[in-house]
Design a protein around this motif. Structure first.
Motif, PDB file in Angstrom:
ATOM      1  N   GLN A 202       0.836  -1.206   0.000  1.00  0.00           N
ATOM      2  CA  GLN A 202       0.000   0.000   0.000  1.00  0.00           C
ATOM      3  C   GLN A 202       0.870   1.256   0.000  1.00  0.00           C
ATOM      4  O   GLN A 202       0.598   2.222  -0.718  1.00  0.00           O
ATOM      5  CB  GLN A 202      -0.927  -0.013   1.223  1.00  0.00           C
ATOM      6  N   VAL A 203       1.947   1.251   0.785  1.00  0.00           N
ATOM      7  CA  VAL A 203       2.861   2.394   0.824  1.00  0.00           C
ATOM      8  C   VAL A 203       3.571   2.554  -0.521  1.00  0.00           C
ATOM      9  O   VAL A 203       3.768   3.674  -1.008  1.00  0.00           O
ATOM     10  CB  VAL A 203       3.877   2.243   1.970  1.00  0.00           C
ATOM     11  N   ALA A 204       3.939   1.446  -1.133  1.00  0.00           N
ATOM     12  CA  ALA A 204       4.584   1.513  -2.450  1.00  0.00           C
ATOM     13  C   ALA A 204       3.660   2.190  -3.463  1.00  0.00           C
ATOM     14  O   ALA A 204       4.114   2.986  -4.302  1.00  0.00           O
ATOM     15  CB  ALA A 204       4.967   0.110  -2.910  1.00  0.00           C
ATOM     16  N   VAL A 281       4.287  12.358   3.272  1.00  0.00           N
ATOM     17  CA  VAL A 281       5.413  12.369   4.206  1.00  0.00           C
ATOM     18  C   VAL A 281       5.552  10.973   4.799  1.00  0.00           C
ATOM     19  O   VAL A 281       4.592  10.427   5.363  1.00  0.00           O
ATOM     20  CB  VAL A 281       5.203  13.392   5.342  1.00  0.00           C
ATOM     21  N   ILE A 282       6.723  10.392   4.644  1.00  0.00           N
ATOM     22  CA  ILE A 282       7.020   9.084   5.232  1.00  0.00           C
ATOM     23  C   ILE A 282       7.993   9.307   6.383  1.00  0.00           C
ATOM     24  O   ILE A 282       9.131   9.723   6.167  1.00  0.00           O
ATOM     25  CB  ILE A 282       7.628   8.127   4.201  1.00  0.00           C
ATOM     26  N   THR A 283       7.527   9.073   7.602  1.00  0.00           N
ATOM     27  CA  THR A 283       8.420   9.214   8.756  1.00  0.00           C
ATOM     28  C   THR A 283       9.040   7.858   9.059  1.00  0.00           C
ATOM     29  O   THR A 283       8.369   6.823   8.982  1.00  0.00           O
ATOM     30  CB  THR A 283       7.670   9.725  10.004  1.00  0.00           C
ATOM     31  N   VAL A 304       2.719   8.435   6.262  1.00  0.00           N
ATOM     32  CA  VAL A 304       3.068   7.034   6.512  1.00  0.00           C
ATOM     33  C   VAL A 304       4.034   6.988   7.697  1.00  0.00           C
ATOM     34  O   VAL A 304       5.011   7.749   7.746  1.00  0.00           O
ATOM     35  CB  VAL A 304       3.723   6.381   5.280  1.00  0.00           C
ATOM     36  N   HIS A 305       3.756   6.116   8.638  1.00  0.00           N
ATOM     37  CA  HIS A 305       4.550   5.983   9.865  1.00  0.00           C
ATOM     38  C   HIS A 305       5.267   4.639   9.832  1.00  0.00           C
ATOM     39  O   HIS A 305       4.627   3.582   9.787  1.00  0.00           O
ATOM     40  CB  HIS A 305       3.592   6.064  11.067  1.00  0.00           C
ATOM     41  N   ILE A 306       6.618   4.669   9.826  1.00  0.00           N
ATOM     42  CA  ILE A 306       7.419   3.439   9.845  1.00  0.00           C
ATOM     43  C   ILE A 306       8.231   3.428  11.134  1.00  0.00           C
ATOM     44  O   ILE A 306       9.085   4.291  11.350  1.00  0.00           O
ATOM     45  CB  ILE A 306       8.351   3.349   8.623  1.00  0.00           C
ATOM     46  N   ASP A 314      -2.449  11.737  17.842  1.00  0.00           N
ATOM     47  CA  ASP A 314      -2.166  13.164  17.803  1.00  0.00           C
ATOM     48  C   ASP A 314      -2.998  13.757  16.665  1.00  0.00           C
ATOM     49  O   ASP A 314      -2.958  13.244  15.545  1.00  0.00           O
ATOM     50  CB  ASP A 314      -0.663  13.390  17.554  1.00  0.00           C
ATOM     51  N   SER A 315      -3.719  14.824  16.935  1.00  0.00           N
ATOM     52  CA  SER A 315      -4.587  15.403  15.908  1.00  0.00           C
ATOM     53  C   SER A 315      -3.793  15.921  14.722  1.00  0.00           C
ATOM     54  O   SER A 315      -4.342  16.098  13.626  1.00  0.00           O
ATOM     55  CB  SER A 315      -5.435  16.538  16.502  1.00  0.00           C
ATOM     56  N   ASP A 316      -2.482  16.185  14.907  1.00  0.00           N
ATOM     57  CA  ASP A 316      -1.639  16.655  13.810  1.00  0.00           C
ATOM     58  C   ASP A 316      -0.776  15.545  13.225  1.00  0.00           C
ATOM     59  O   ASP A 316       0.066  15.804  12.364  1.00  0.00           O
ATOM     60  CB  ASP A 316      -0.738  17.797  14.292  1.00  0.00           C
ATOM     61  N   TYR A 317      -0.965  14.315  13.700  1.00  0.00           N
ATOM     62  CA  TYR A 317      -0.153  13.193  13.219  1.00  0.00           C
ATOM     63  C   TYR A 317      -1.045  11.965  13.100  1.00  0.00           C
ATOM     64  O   TYR A 317      -1.120  11.124  14.000  1.00  0.00           O
ATOM     65  CB  TYR A 317       1.010  12.944  14.183  1.00  0.00           C
ATOM     66  N   LEU A 318      -1.746  11.879  11.979  1.00  0.00           N
ATOM     67  CA  LEU A 318      -2.706  10.805  11.745  1.00  0.00           C
ATOM     68  C   LEU A 318      -2.291  10.022  10.501  1.00  0.00           C
ATOM     69  O   LEU A 318      -2.650  10.389   9.373  1.00  0.00           O
ATOM     70  CB  LEU A 318      -4.111  11.391  11.564  1.00  0.00           C
ATOM     71  N   PRO A 319      -1.510   8.953  10.662  1.00  0.00           N
ATOM     72  CA  PRO A 319      -0.994   8.227   9.497  1.00  0.00           C
ATOM     73  C   PRO A 319      -2.087   7.555   8.677  1.00  0.00           C
ATOM     74  O   PRO A 319      -3.063   7.017   9.215  1.00  0.00           O
ATOM     75  CB  PRO A 319      -0.071   7.175  10.133  1.00  0.00           C
ATOM     76  N   GLU A 320      -1.894   7.603   7.377  1.00  0.00           N
ATOM     77  CA  GLU A 320      -2.728   6.845   6.444  1.00  0.00           C
ATOM     78  C   GLU A 320      -2.425   5.360   6.571  1.00  0.00           C
ATOM     79  O   GLU A 320      -3.308   4.512   6.515  1.00  0.00           O
ATOM     80  CB  GLU A 320      -2.436   7.320   5.022  1.00  0.00           C
ATOM     81  N   VAL A 321      -1.122   5.050   6.728  1.00  0.00           N
ATOM     82  CA  VAL A 321      -0.661   3.678   6.886  1.00  0.00           C
ATOM     83  C   VAL A 321       0.425   3.666   7.961  1.00  0.00           C
ATOM     84  O   VAL A 321       1.255   4.573   8.020  1.00  0.00           O
ATOM     85  CB  VAL A 321      -0.065   3.110   5.570  1.00  0.00           C
TER      86      VAL A 321
END
Length: 562
Positions: A202-204, A281-283, A304-306, A314-321
């Protein structure tokens, strides 16, 4: 240990609980213990004499925790601090909280009154387990001799596994003084697998669809194995990248043209502009404690959070994946799905090119800033010449911290130790001592302001006693200057920031170190190199002109300086 003792230990019998604790520390692979003894814990110090572990006596308990944290960051194995009850433990809290926020594995062992006195008002009674619980991953007290090894082993597991941090273990005096029964526990580290394959795919797909993707690297990205995987990803994808201060050194020279520099504190850097323009943005290995999401999130980009742990709500940090699992394995699997390099947008190209020109300008003209006291960019340029790949750099907290974090580059992961979570003053010198013990063949440079230096400068004696190869650089301005620039911004005046002068050359000499003082602009580089050539402990004091600090809060263009 004699043959009778060995026989007893094979039957899980120990002369005293302290012997069992120390044997468990040996089983955990501990090489150094940092601390200060006292009546409630001295039996453990006595047991250490007969062990393979080196006891490093320090001058303040907080510094013991800082040194242990540095060991943890550089080795991945928890460093250990050992202190007595009451104020011995309470003095540890700043160092333990710092390690926990910075992701540095460390275990703090604290003495305690005998169990029968826990609810009495006796000398040095204190509920230390409750005190440490908010600033650790694990805080517990051993309640029986048979549990000593278990509590210690669990403290190490908590400190080292997942996102590393701090553990605290309370050792009541009666348990460590009296005979004990208990077996040693084998030390092993559980391993994570990669994130699920479907989520990686999904991230790809998100990457393939994105017009302005950006990588944001955090503290876990700088673990060496993760850093290597990130370099492989960047080589294949050519993604633009920025990082927090904690990820210094992850980007190697081959990817430097796509690196927009580090972000943190004031939201005005090239990396901030990349993040504002991003649609994805991929963290990687990022924690909000490093740089609050509300400061860099544009509210519209997909995220995306890895990491090894799920994202915090966090209301300002809501990952899609969320790709939760072993970071290196996850990145390598993601890398397999990338078929072609990323094509940068014109805006991203402009941001990266401007950043390149700013670096080039500093490199070419840094020495032309010839006022005295020394301009921060001149000093960063001079430090860049001595901080090569074989040098470890430990950075304290203050105005200099921002200048260094933004403008001094590094190509080795965890070459630069910098405080970001708690932004703790006084960490640099004790960190440097810990680093020098871990890597005795490597030169260590630490840097602080004159305010932060005096919060841990007593450890110069420790450094000299240990014979470590260490240079400490003091940026001198006789003020708490980072506080000053923020007060000026908010109130148009300052308060509570001035203090008096110190002859740091004489001060260093009094400890048996070699002191230096820069007394003119044209002596800067010469004096730095002379101090760097000292085999042992050296200190160099450098007066600094911070009059351009206000520009740190704006979009600083170096052409304004030259």
């Amino acid at each position: 240990m004699n043959s009778q003792d060995k026989s007893e230990n094979q039957n899980n019998q120990w002369k005293c609980g302290a012997d069992l604790v120390v044997a468990q520390l040996e089983a955990q692979g501990v090489k150094h213990v940092f601390g200060i003894p006292g009546a409630k814990i001295d039996r453990v110090f006595d047991s250490l004499v007969d062990s393979k572990i080196e006891t490093v006596v320090v001058r303040h308990e907080a510094n013991a925790a800082f040194m242990a944290g540095a060991v943890g960051r550089l080795t991945g194995k928890a460093g250990v601090a050992l202190v007595t009850s009451g104020p011995g433990c309470s003095n540890l809290i700043t160092g333990v909280a710092t390690a926990n926020s910075e992701g540095d594995p460390m275990v703090a062992l604290g003495g305690a009154v005998i169990r029968a006195h826990h609810l009495k008002q006796v000398h040095q009674t204190m509920d230390t387990v409750s005190m440490f619980r908010p600033v650790t991953k694990y805080s517990a007290e051993a309640t029986s001799s048979s549990a000593l090894a278990e509590v210690v082993a669990n403290g190490f597991r908590a400190a080292e596994f997942g996102r590393p941090g701090a553990s605290f273990i309370s050792l009541p005096m009666d348990l460590i003084n009296e005979p004990a029964r208990g077996k040693l526990l084998t030390s092993y580290s559980p391993t994570l697998g990669s994130a699920p394959h479907g989520a990686i795919m999904q991230v790809a797909r998100l990457l393939k669809q994105a017009k302005n993707p950006v990588l944001l690297l955090g503290l876990m990205a700088s673990q060496p194995r993760n850093a290597e995987a990130i370099r492989r990803l960047l080589k294949k994808s050519n993604l633009p990248v920025t990082s927090t201060y904690q990820a210094a050194g992850v980007i190697d020279q081959s990817a430097f043209h796509r690196f927009a520099g580090r972000v943190g504190l004031f939201n005005n850097q090239a990396g901030d502009r990349l993040l504002r323009n991003a649609d994805l943005v991929i963290t990687i290995g990022y924690s909000p404690v490093e740089y609050e999401p509300e400061k860099w999130s544009n509210g519209n980009s997909k995220l995306v959070h890895i990491d090894v742990t799920p994202a915090e709500t966090d209301s300002d940090y809501l990952p899609e994946v969320e790709l939760v699992g072993d970071i290196a394995d996850t990145l390598d699997l993601l890398n397999e799905q990338i078929q072609e390099q990323i094509v940068l947008s014109p805006a991203a190209i402009d941001i990266l090119e401007e950043r390149r020109l700013q670096r080039q300008l500093l490199d070419q003209k840094g020495r032309s800033l010839n006022q005295f006291a020394i301009h921060p960019l001149r000093l960063v340029r001079a430090m860049q010449d001595i901080v090569n790949s074989d040098v470890t750099l430990c950075v304290d907290m203050g105005s200099f911290h921002i200048w260094i974090a933004r403008y001094l580059y590094s190509f080795r992961a965890r070459q630069v130790l910098i405080s970001n979570g708690q932004q703790t003053m006084g960490v640099a010198l004790p960190w440097a001592i810990g680093a020098a013990l871990v890597e005795p063949g490597r030169k260590v440079v630490s840097v602080s302001g004159d305010g932060g230096f005096m919060q841990s400068s007593m450890e110069l004696e420790t450094a000299v006693r240990l014979g470590v190869n260490l240079l400490h650089i003091i940026w001198v301005d006789e003020a708490y200057n980072m506080v000053a620039i923020q007060e000026e911004k908010k109130y148009q005046r300052t308060s509570g920031i001035q203090f008096g002068p110190i002859d740091f050359k004489a001060y260093a000499d009094s400890f048996g170190a070699k002191g230096f003082a820069v007394t003119s602009a044209d002596s800067l580089e010469r004096t730095l190199h002379a101090a760097m050539d000292v085999q042992g402990v050296a200190v160099v004091a450098i007066p600094v002109d911070y009059s351009d600090n206000a520009l740190l809060m704006s979009q600083l263009n170096m052409s304004e300086m030259f």
